[in-house]
Design an enzyme around this catalytic site. Structure first.
Site, mmCIF file in Angstrom:
data_model
loop_
_atom_site.group_PDB
_atom_site.id
_atom_site.type_symbol
_atom_site.label_atom_id
_atom_site.label_comp_id
_atom_site.label_asym_id
_atom_site.label_seq_id
_atom_site.Cartn_x
_atom_site.Cartn_y
_atom_site.Cartn_z
ATOM 1 N N LYS A 79 0.945 5.962 8.108
ATOM 2 C CA LYS A 79 1.443 6.202 6.753
ATOM 3 C C LYS A 79 0.289 6.312 5.765
ATOM 4 C CE LYS A 79 2.270 2.722 4.438
ATOM 5 N NZ LYS A 79 1.564 1.813 3.494
ATOM 6 N N SER A 137 0.862 -1.185 0.000
ATOM 7 C CA SER A 137 0.000 0.000 0.000
ATOM 8 C C SER A 137 0.895 1.231 0.000
ATOM 9 C CB SER A 137 -0.908 0.005 1.241
ATOM 10 O OG SER A 137 -1.785 -1.090 1.224
ATOM 11 N N LYS A 195 -7.337 1.797 -2.247
ATOM 12 C CA LYS A 195 -6.833 1.361 -0.945
ATOM 13 C C LYS A 195 -6.780 2.528 0.041
ATOM 14 C CE LYS A 195 -5.137 -1.090 2.350
ATOM 15 N NZ LYS A 195 -3.880 -1.855 2.305
#
Length: 346
Positions: free
Chosen positions: A284, A141, A216
């Site tokens: 993140k 990701s 995502k």
């Protein structure tokens, strides 16, 4: 590309042990016109697969592929990460270059954008060491703009590229029940579909390269908001002396029910935060969401607030815990914990 660029999220590069590069396979195609030099590689258990990154998610995924009959060679920075794959009949490589040398398909599952760039573009990385026509599947990701750029580089070098981030956490990886959102060409998606079917349950082609990462990011926004809401509900219920387990059972059967509630309620009830997906990784991801939203001129007020709460949890030392440990942040704000640095039952 028609997609907003995402501002850089600064992360320190992990150092990868990569062998000396083999010859780089270059072409003279225009870098913005992704055409293929090689025909599709039909997916079957006779294919050779390299799997780079055998952590909480990558390890069970690689094991499933080996159990399905694929010839899987794995590489991870930790020798322990390769052991389950070896026990399942796969092979261990001493470097990324060795893992990908004869691979038809290269799977990557590492934490962040700098890690993916290092795996692919460093001396002895995938671009320098894999054979022409190999299909690269990035399950990581990362930033959508980084993905789009890496895909352009890959195609210019004669490779094919899919971004295929996953959702479902450790449980989904172990149970081969991941949701996989795939960006790339439809032809490459169909080629990779048998591989996706081995490790996932819900597999959808969502558009060109970078689209998988964009979807995502939206997934991570929804998950973080759900976890935060569940954490607040648990602390609220406990404050009133309610049978919290019973309460969550009935809530799970109504409109408040969700996969987040199903998968994370036991963590919160038992205060057990062994990482299935670490807060530092969700931090993140929330950085990706908020930066991309700002570039697109889209308001994400709830997302921005949750991003701050995730960042706060990381800042006080909870980054290595499961993201269900956002509960600890609610307790801190409510004055229910003695110390912000208490590691909890992790």
């Amino acid at each position: 590309m028609g997609r907003p660029r995402v501002q850089a999220v600064h992360h320190q590069h992990r150092q990868l042990r990569l062998a000396a590069p083999r010859s780089t396979h270059r072409s003279h195609r225009h870098p913005l016109i992704p055409t293929r030099k090689e025909g599709p590689v039909m997916s079957s258990p006779t294919q050779k697969i390299a799997f780079i990154g055998l952590g909480i998610m990558g390890s069970p995924m690689a094991v499933h592929l080996a159990n399905a009959g694929y010839a899987v060679t794995g590489f991870d920075l930790s020798p322990r990460g390769v052991q389950p794959l070896v026990e399942a009949g796969g092979q261990a490589a001493s470097s990324a270059a060795e893992a990908v040398a004869d691979a038809d398909v290269v799977c990557v599952m590492v934490p962040d954008s700098p890690d993916v760039k290092a795996v692919l573009t460093s001396d002895g990385g995938v671009f320098a060491s894999a054979k022409p026509g190999a299909l690269i599947i990035d399950f990581s990701s990362i930033r959508p703009d980084i993905t789009a750029e890496l895909a352009r580089q890959a195609v210019d070098l004669g490779f094919r590229y899919l971004d295929a981030p996953v959702s479902g956490g450790e449980a989904g990886a172990k149970n081969a029940a991941l949701s996989i959102m795939v960006g790339g060409s439809g032809e490459d998606f169909e080629t990779a579909k048998p591989i996706f079917d081995v490790v996932g349950k819900t597999i959808v082609h969502v558009g060109p390269n970078g689209s998988g990462q964009t979807v995502k990011a939206a997934n991570q926004l929804i998950v973080a908001a759900n976890i935060q809401a569940l954490a607040e509900a648990v602390v609220f219920l406990e404050a009133y002396g309610v049978d919290t387990k019973a309460a969550l059972e009935v809530l799970g059967g109504g409109l408040a029910g969700s996969k987040v509630l199903d998968q994370k309620k036991e963590n919160m009830l038992s205060r057990s935060f062994e990482p299935g997906f670490r807060i530092e990784l969700h931090h993140k991801d929330m950085g990706i969401v908020t930066s991309a939203a700002r570039e697109a001129g889209v308001a994400v007020p709830l997302g921005s607030l949750v991003a701050q709460l995730v960042g706060s949890a990381r800042a006080v030392g909870d980054g290595g815990l499961d993201h269900s440990a956002l509960l600890r942040g609610v307790e801190r704000l409510s004055g229910l914990t003695a110390s912000a640095s208490d590691p909890g039952e992790s």
